[in-house]
Scaffold this active site. Sequence first.
Site, PDB file in Angstrom:
ATOM      1  N   THR A  21       3.471 -11.471   2.445  1.00 25.20           N
ATOM      2  CA  THR A  21       2.471 -10.593   3.060  1.00 25.20           C
ATOM      3  C   THR A  21       1.062 -11.107   2.842  1.00 25.20           C
ATOM      4  OG1 THR A  21       3.898  -8.691   2.825  1.00 25.20           O
ATOM      5  CG2 THR A  21       1.580  -8.212   3.030  1.00 25.20           C
ATOM      6  N   TYR A  34       3.885  -5.654  10.477  1.00 27.29           N
ATOM      7  CA  TYR A  34       3.234  -6.959  10.492  1.00 27.29           C
ATOM      8  C   TYR A  34       4.293  -8.034  10.314  1.00 27.29           C
ATOM      9  CZ  TYR A  34       4.064  -6.865   5.493  1.00 27.29           C
ATOM     10  OH  TYR A  34       4.674  -6.801   4.282  1.00 27.29           O
ATOM     11  N   ASP A 101       8.490  -9.063  -2.334  1.00 27.65           N
ATOM     12  CA  ASP A 101       9.835  -8.472  -2.382  1.00 27.65           C
ATOM     13  C   ASP A 101      10.732  -9.136  -3.422  1.00 27.65           C
ATOM     14  OD1 ASP A 101       9.077  -6.770  -0.405  1.00 27.65           O
ATOM     15  OD2 ASP A 101      10.333  -7.615   1.171  1.00 27.65           O
ATOM     16  N   LYS A 173       9.103  -4.971  -9.373  1.00 23.85           N
ATOM     17  CA  LYS A 173       8.439  -4.255  -8.280  1.00 23.85           C
ATOM     18  C   LYS A 173       8.905  -2.808  -8.325  1.00 23.85           C
ATOM     19  CE  LYS A 173       7.316  -4.572  -3.383  1.00 23.85           C
ATOM     20  NZ  LYS A 173       7.387  -5.312  -2.119  1.00 23.85           N
TER      21      LYS A 173
HETATM   22  C1  SIN Z   1       5.317  -8.620   0.572  1.00 22.69           C
HETATM   23  O1  SIN Z   1       4.951  -9.772   0.427  1.00 22.69           O
HETATM   24  O2  SIN Z   1       4.691  -7.681   0.045  1.00 22.69           O
HETATM   25  C2  SIN Z   1       6.515  -8.205   1.350  1.00 22.69           C
HETATM   26  C3  SIN Z   1       7.114  -9.274   2.183  1.00 22.69           C
HETATM   27  C4  SIN Z   1       7.594 -10.429   1.384  1.00 22.69           C
HETATM   28  O3  SIN Z   1       8.099 -10.240   0.280  1.00 22.69           O
HETATM   29  O4  SIN Z   1       7.463 -11.556   1.883  1.00 22.69           O
END
Ligand code: SIN
Length: 337
Positions: A21, A34, A101, A173
């Site tokens: 992200t 997104y 993630d 997380k």
């Molecule tokens: C994120 O980065 O917060 C979610 C998507 C991912 O893990 O690439």
Amino acid sequence: MEKTALKETRPHVILLATGGTIAGSADTSTRAGYAAGQVTVEDLVAAVPEIKDIAHISSEQLASVGSQDMTFTILIDLAKRINTRLENNAVSGVVVTHGTDTLEETAYFLNLTVKSRKPVVLTGAMRPATAVSADGPLNLYNATAVAADPEAADRGTLVVMNDRIHGAHSLSKSNTTSVETFLSPLNGLIGTINYGSTRYFRRPFRRHTYLSEFSVDGVDLLPRVDIIYACIDMPADLIDSSVTNGAKGIVIAGDGNGNMNAAALTRAAAAAKTGVVVVRSSRVPTGRVGRNVEIDDDHHGFVASDELNPAKARILLMLALLKDKSIDDIQQLCYDY
Ligand code: SIN
């Protein structure tokens, strides 16, 4: 007039980008939807020109994936690349940008396979680069400050997010969308950071990086280890299916203190008898899984994950299975790492 080159005095930090992200892009600045991994590492750096005040940056785009698509092929390459870059005396540390993630899995994998005392710092973002109040730029700035900081050395692989410095063993997380998603509930933070200014509270309690016995040298592939989630009326044939499909290890994301129903216990014990390593972890977010509490691990030949959540227990077991280890040895690894 002859020009003289200015001597570089800033620490040299390598930035390895993998997507996520932090490199995400949405159609508008307030959209929840997104696409991750769209923005290049050059654009990430260009968005935070201030990081050049704290370090000389060399950047490399290793992958451009949402971290749900991270693979062990990429991770092995990442660990090898970090090891090579850190052998260079001129390099002070490494920053890895990554999706949140599966960030804790990558952080723990690197904590076991990087062979250096120098700081290796992962960071990411909960909001895409195009969002109002994106968190990525400050996270990247702070991660770079930690990677450039000699005080961060010898603390294992670190994760810098939302002004917190976490250790790879401890963090997980905890929230699907909040910027305060990473917590280290059992052992606490390694430190905090505020606009590049660091404060350290502790060193990791477990073995890590240059003290780890694990290595990715000569490794291209890791043995299959599955995670099976325990729940009411858990279907025990999931365990048989894992074994049939070639799993060399199974981590049970158990109820409570690593429990599972009687049917699953029977199938897990049968799997263990065939040489598949069964590790009991927990689906509960915090706490330890102890040996021989409600389940007789000695009798069934199981391993208790101690503080490792299922995802991290899986990483440790995959690396352990590269070596010839007994159940007792693997149990000890859970205590040591
Ligand atoms: C994120 O980065 O917060 C979610 C998507 C991912 O893990 O690439």
